[in-house]
Write an enzyme that holds these catalytic residues in place. Structure first.
Site, PDB file in Angstrom:
ATOM      1  N   SER A 109     -45.219 -36.484  36.758  1.00 31.98           N
ATOM      2  CA  SER A 109     -44.590 -35.200  37.049  1.00 31.98           C
ATOM      3  C   SER A 109     -45.427 -34.386  38.042  1.00 31.98           C
ATOM      4  O   SER A 109     -45.761 -34.875  39.111  1.00 31.98           O
ATOM      5  CB  SER A 109     -44.355 -34.434  35.742  1.00 31.98           C
ATOM      6  OG  SER A 109     -43.549 -33.295  35.948  1.00 31.98           O
ATOM      7  N   HIS A 110     -45.788 -33.162  37.690  1.00 31.63           N
ATOM      8  CA  HIS A 110     -46.469 -32.252  38.615  1.00 31.63           C
ATOM      9  C   HIS A 110     -47.979 -32.432  38.609  1.00 31.63           C
ATOM     10  O   HIS A 110     -48.679 -31.723  39.342  1.00 31.63           O
ATOM     11  CB  HIS A 110     -46.148 -30.809  38.226  1.00 31.63           C
ATOM     12  CG  HIS A 110     -46.672 -30.437  36.871  1.00 31.63           C
ATOM     13  ND1 HIS A 110     -46.172 -30.987  35.712  1.00 31.63           N
ATOM     14  CD2 HIS A 110     -47.664 -29.594  36.491  1.00 31.63           C
ATOM     15  CE1 HIS A 110     -46.828 -30.485  34.682  1.00 31.63           C
ATOM     16  NE2 HIS A 110     -47.727 -29.639  35.121  1.00 31.63           N
ATOM     17  N   GLU A 118     -39.462 -22.892  29.777  1.00 33.91           N
ATOM     18  CA  GLU A 118     -40.236 -21.890  30.510  1.00 33.91           C
ATOM     19  C   GLU A 118     -41.072 -22.488  31.616  1.00 33.91           C
ATOM     20  O   GLU A 118     -41.521 -21.798  32.532  1.00 33.91           O
ATOM     21  CB  GLU A 118     -41.117 -21.108  29.520  1.00 33.91           C
ATOM     22  CG  GLU A 118     -42.536 -21.605  29.354  1.00 33.91           C
ATOM     23  CD  GLU A 118     -42.663 -23.028  28.805  1.00 33.91           C
ATOM     24  OE1 GLU A 118     -43.692 -23.662  29.048  1.00 33.91           O
ATOM     25  OE2 GLU A 118     -41.726 -23.499  28.139  1.00 33.91           O
ATOM     26  N   SER A 119     -41.285 -23.795  31.584  1.00 36.35           N
ATOM     27  CA  SER A 119     -42.108 -24.472  32.584  1.00 36.35           C
ATOM     28  C   SER A 119     -41.293 -24.931  33.789  1.00 36.35           C
ATOM     29  O   SER A 119     -41.663 -25.885  34.466  1.00 36.35           O
ATOM     30  CB  SER A 119     -42.818 -25.669  31.949  1.00 36.35           C
ATOM     31  OG  SER A 119     -41.885 -26.547  31.344  1.00 36.35           O
TER      32      SER A 119
END
Length: 540
Positions: free
Chosen positions: A145-146, A386-387
């Site tokens: 992912s990030h 929220e992310s």
């Protein structure tokens, strides 16, 4: 915050890709070291080859475990597999392919030999299973992912198309560790050359976008869109979207570099492709005057970042609230009883929006997997975290993806501007005029392995405090109100504020999420008291 946060990465910040890949093949995990075992978090097994946390043995064993798991579940259809742009992703995909082919699994990989966003894998699985085949498909996404360039990641998506739940991942991880401990003697592998079938992930996904986003109104409006893949798997997708739908869209940075030398540094001076971070998005924010909206995606495109000329980078909670209010007012094909899904650490602004819409709020633990059943049957119109991760239904109220989709959330911002004539940040300010202007922040507090384990098992009854930052506590939760599942921590609420505490899965800290509708100063009080309340419960 450090002095270099938000500044251009220097050569000294970059990893050696050759050394990273060499370590993937050369280093052997020590199964007596917990950090070197296979562990599935909320989004798969993650780690770096440089510290023996993500190496060839992990992927050989995990893939064999997935093969055995799908056999136990009676899954006999094709397995869709794709990888993002991280340096370890292609080596891990090649390793997995060896095992899958040796076990006789039918594997479909990208026909363009390109990079594959997570949502396009979910989309492919769902499309196959909807088509009425006698068997069911599932998938593997190779992505951390990030997370930073030195990391690798490996996710399994079962036939529902979303992240595997705990019963699946716990079984897969346990079996994988047993296979490694047994010297991998039960792992089958072969030369997979020519065995994988082609699947055009990009064409199938992009051609279908008009069924979830109003692409025509975006094109006709001429909204100026700047899309930044942040060096990730969506890079070819944005160019294809522009061409197919005739959008006024510019791919502001089409560069792909596994070292991510073009990135600006995150808050801790690490390179991290987090589109919700103002530091990681600094170069994009600097261009905000040139476009009506700028969007960013992380490396596997399951997260989104929204930049407007008037507001800069939007807080993910703010954009979720705006997106929810817009969608439920502009999707007449959705069920009248479709719920609004949010994780319980997302902003309470979403609660007010849901009340204003007359919709049921469905509050679940952290992890997108909890939204999957509702998205599949249309009983949840929108699921968001929220992310900066979310997905929502097609125009007709049927499922689009059951994994997070940063591409449609980015396109939705352009649709909102085209239809309302206002930026999402202007619309959020209008929400604050109606409901108040909350202050929200997540901070970390130190905790060793034992303390994190205790926190994960805390009950609301373990919280002895009766007040939080001057207000009476009205709820102490250890299970989510939406589905009754354990939240792996606690959430404490008052009329005007709340905090939630959860252990980190990768670091020796626990996370404190907090929000106050009384403003930033009150939020600081909530955060300080939250730490005291949690520490007292842990030490009781």
């Amino acid at each position: 915050m450090t002095n270099r946060a938000g500044t251009q990465a220097l050569p000294s910040d970059l990893i050696d890709i050759d050394a990273l890949v060499k370590a993937y093949y050369d280093l052997t995990p020590d199964m007596n070291v917990p950090e070197q075992r296979v562990v599935f978090g909320t989004s798969g097994h993650r780690g770096s080859s440089l510290n023996a946390a993500f190496n060839e043995q992990h992927i050989l064993a995990t893939t064999q475990a997935i093969v055995e798991y799908r056999a136990l579940q009676g899954i006999t259809g094709p397995l869709f597999m794709g990888a993002d742009t991280h340096g370890l992703s292609r080596p891990a995909q090649e390793t997995a392919l060896e095992v899958l082919v040796a076990n006789g699994v039918r594997v479909l990989t990208d026909s363009r030999d390109g990079f594959t966003p997570t949502p396009s894998i979910s989309h492919a699985i769902l499309a196959y299973n909807k088509a009425g085949h006698a068997d069911e498909a599932d998938g593997i996404v190779v992505t951390p992912s990030h997370n930073p360039p030195q990391d690798g990641g490996f996710k399994y998506n079962p036939p529902h198309g979303g992240p595997a739940d705990g019963s699946a991942t716990n079984w897969i991880a346990a079996r994988a560790n047993k296979l490694i401990e047994g010297g991998l003697v039960d792992v089958k592998r072969t030369n997979p050359e020519g065995a994988a079938e082609d699947y055009d992930f990009l064409e199938h996904y992009v051609a279908d976008l008009e069924n979830v986003i109003n692409m025509q109104v975006i094109a006709e409006s001429g909204v100026r869109i700047g899309a930044d893949p942040l060096g990730g798997a969506s890079v070819a997708y944005w160019a294809a979207i522009q061409e197919r739908y005739g959008l006024n869209l510019t791919v502001v940075n089409p560069e792909v570099d596994p070292a991510w030398a073009f990135m600006t540094l995150d808050w801790d001076e690490k390179i991290r492709m987090d589109p919700s971070s103002p530091n990681a998005m600094a170069s994009l924010i600097a261009k905000r005057a040139d476009f009506d909206v700028l969007t960013g995606n992380d490396a596997d495109a399951d997260r989104h970042g929204i930049v407007t000329p008037d507001g800069g980078l939007m807080n993910p909670n703010h954009y979720l609230a705006v997106a929810i209010e817009y969608l439920f007012a502009h999707r007449p094909g959705w069920r009248d009883d479709a719920r609004i899904g949010k994780t319980l650490v997302s902003s309470s602004m979403i609660n007010f929006v849901a009340d204003g819409l007359g919709r049921v709020l469905w509050e679940v633990p952290v992890g997108f997997k909890w939204f999957v059943p509702g998205l599949v049957d249309g009983s949840v119109g929108f699921g968001g975290e929220e992310s900066a991760g979310a997905s929502f239904l097609r125009h007709d109220g049927t499922v689009w993806t059951t994994d997070k989709d940063g591409i449609i959330l980015a396109l939705l911002a352009a649709e909102i501007i085209a239809v309302t004539g206002k930026s999402p940040s202007v619309l959020y300010r209008e929400l604050t005029e109606r409901f108040g202007d909350p202050a929200y922040e997540r901070v970390d507090a130190p905790a060793n392995r034992e303390a994190k384990a205790r926190l994960g098992k805390l009950s609301g009854d373990d919280i002895t405090a009766s007040e939080l930052a001057g207000d009476p506590i009205i709820a102490k939760l250890s299970h989510a109100p939406g589905n009754g599942e354990a939240i792996g921590g606690v959430k404490v609420e008052t009329e005007f504020a709340w905090f939630a505490a959860r252990p980190s899965g990768t670091e020796d800290v626990y996370k404190i999420y907090a929000e106050s509708f009384k403003g930033p100063e009150h939020l600081k009080l909530v955060q300080a008291e939250a730490k005291k309340i949690v520490d007292a419960a842990l030490n009781a």
